[in-house]
Design an enzyme around this catalytic site. Structure first.
Site: not given
Lengths: 422, 422
Positions: A99, A101, A132, A166-167, A190, A390
């Site tokens: 992903h 995003d 990520d 995805e998030e 990931e 994150h």
């Protein structure tokens, strides 16, 4: 033979790899703003000579699907990108899915650097999305580039996917599935810290409305604080988390402190310092075990909240309101004994010199959509550590990103098969 | 003799009183929007033939004062109104002070009627501000009107004040004091439910920043939830409240469950359901005892928060940030044996037939400014109940409002003295 050439090529192209990762980090691809980062991806794919498909998902089309979840009402300026390296035929095909995003940077004061600069220091690249999962995406592109550069041709198709959303629940991957993309296996890099995750936790977002009764703060005993009641709710959620995790006996979760966490990520309540708050809204995420259904978990949380009235009669007349909203990731699972898992394990051993750790993922990925909707065996394996995902000061180790590229290149050769065509 | 005439006049004018109160409620005089309600007050004062002074406080002038607190940076469209009934000389003067501002209506869904309609039902008028304190203001105007209507002239001056900003820290009353208004006593008809409050609690607003460490919700055990830490902070605040209230032995606080409450009125934290929140902001109000200083209480809360590190080492490296902001009410006190208290008690007995309850107020009023800055004996006594102040479905009993007017009329005659001039 090929492995030696791949290793050499990767050694020479480390600088280019870092350059590409930094370019990706410099485009702040939070939800709704992914197009400029996708432009970097498209440019890289074009240089590799891949067949490119770029499209903005049609919300009307995909929103009808039962697994559609998104906080958005259109995908303008949020394209998906798929780039195909067509095989010569006869081999297994593979989807390489990552992903584009990233989650927002959070409290800027906790960052030691600009989250969108892509600072390089001590063998690491820093920035939001480094681990990520823009680092993993770079590993994918490097693997293809390495094979093409040393002249390898594959039998099976390699379908590289750079997806949005995805998030926030996987609408990007869902759109790619609905567009017809399929394969014999899926690899998602990931940040597993190079562990193999054949099982992926699902998760869902929920919103709780906890009610109180307003009063003047000076006579607060005449009101009922929704904030104090929220503490009771938080205790209940903790109790449910413990209960759910005590049931987990899958050896793949060994060593993970809380296999299926329930996270309360957001709180908002009250509107005046001198008034007793009559409403508190909590938002959170509940993990769904690889073998659970979303529906079971929904019902379990609802039942747990209903039982609050046994703890505190207030909840008899003022039950907590539960709402499922926003993101949702379906869990996914593939048997540890599946050939595709073996292929990755073997490639890892070739590169690193020992067996990979095989675990269940502590978070949801888009992998669940592939296993549950298309029945495609899907494994999550990639560079970077969940500890920094994150977080402020997110980073990725450059060497790990290069190692992941090498492993993935070997996986492609093994799974798709090397073509003998000239 | 006069009392009988006053009672008769009030009996005949109940309908007009309700009409005036409804007009006041219908003007939504939340902070910054008081001018249309003040226009209703001015019109009523004009009809009474009072000397009227209307002015917008000059923020430059009053913001230099140490007791100035306000969230505003100007008072445009927020006038104070003072209206004087000049005495013939030789008597005590009195300030009758009431605030025109109201707190916001809060959650509309909890109201059974429009908060700004002024619904009349079963002898009550409903609406935001009915009890806090437009009903009390109407009692003041009725008392003056009754005396004038039956031909009474007073020796001392009666200075009626309709002020802004009481709900946000008293800048309106401060502005009236700085404009030079003074008297021998002050009566404030806040909703004491006809009890006499010679002592008033002060209060202050504070903001707490509780820190955590962000992480992905799926590995929440790698972060530190600022929300979970906030529960520890809330426990500490509760402990401090208990400690402070155990010290209270003033008989005037007998029967009040929590004489000096600490209210947490607002919370906000985290920004993503799937992330561990790294910051929670709490806003609250702490009560200040009539004999305490604001500074003592500030230091006690700060020390309590510092002691959190003994409960949880997290706070050693991540201390809670404490900020004092917005509103602030200084406490006030007058001896129970003061003649002005006796005058009110006597008048109450004449009207109601028994002694008034004398208590300490559970909340701050503008009274503290009069006692602390001007040394004027100040008593809070008025119609309406604190149980409904700041609540949905706030109301006032019409009969109580009329009774308060009668008591206040008697107080004016007794305190200011009746003039024998023709």
């Amino acid at each position: 033979m090929e492995q030696k050439l791949i290793k050499e090529w990767l050694g020479k192209n480390k600088g280019n790899a870092v350059k590409l990762l930094r370019k990706l980090i410099q485009e702040r691809s939070i939800q709704g703003r992914e197009s400029s980062a996708q432009a970097v991806v498209v440019e890289a794919c074009r240089e590799l000579g891949l067949e490119i498909d770029i499209w903005e998902p049609d919300i009307k089309e995909i929103s009808a699907h039962e697994n559609f979840v998104s906080t958005r009402d259109n995908f303008e300026d949020s394209p998906n990108v798929v780039a195909i390296w067509r095989g010569t035929g006869g081999g297994h095909s593979i989807i390489l899915n990552g992903h584009i995003d990233v989650v927002p940077e959070g409290d800027m004061l906790q960052w030691d650097c600009d989250p969108y600069e892509g600072k390089v220091q001590d063998g690491k690249v820093y920035g939001r999305g480094s681990t990520d999962m823009k680092g993993g995406n770079v590993s994918l592109l490097l693997a293809i580039n390495a094979l093409k550069s040393i002249g390898v041709k594959l039998k099976g198709d390699v379908i590289f996917q750079s997806v949005i959303e995805e998030e926030s629940g996987g609408a990007g991957t869902l759109a790619a599935i609905l567009r017809g993309y399929s394969a014999d296996a899926v690899l998602i890099p990931e940040p597993t810290n190079m562990k193999i995750f054949p099982k992926q936790q699902g998760s869902m977002w929920f919103r709780l409305k906890v009610k109180g009764k307003s009063a003047h703060g000076g006579t607060r005993y005449e009101g009922v604080s929704a904030l104090e009641k929220s503490v009771v709710v938080m205790d209940k959620i903790k109790e449910l988390e413990t209960l759910r995790n005590n049931r987990v006996n899958d050896p793949l979760y060994k060593g993970i402190p809380i296999p299926l966490p329930i996270n309360l990520g957001k709180i908002e309540g009250g509107n005046w310092p001198s008034s007793v708050p009559d409403l508190v809204v909590l938002e959170g995420r509940i993990g769904v075990g690889p073998e659970e259904t979303l529906e079971d978990v929904k019902q379990e949380l609802a039942a747990s909240l209903r039982s609050l009235k046994e703890v505190d009669t207030w909840f008899e007349t003022h039950p907590v309101e539960l709402e499922w909203f926003g993101a949702q990731w379906v869990p996914g699972t593939v048997e540890v004994t599946h050939p595709f898992v073996k292929v990755i394990d073997h490639a890892y051993k070739e590169v690193v010199g020992k067996s990979a750790i095989v675990e269940a993922s502590p978070w949801g990925t888009d992998g669940g959509l592939f296993t549950q909707l298309c029945n495609i065996p899907t494994v999550v394996f990639g560079p970077g550590t969940t500890e920094v995902a994150h977080y402020p000061n997110e980073y990725i180790s450059i060497d790990q990103m290069m190692n992941a590229a090498e492993v993935i290149a070997l996986v492609l050769m093994d799974w798709c098969g090397i073509s003998e065509e000239a």
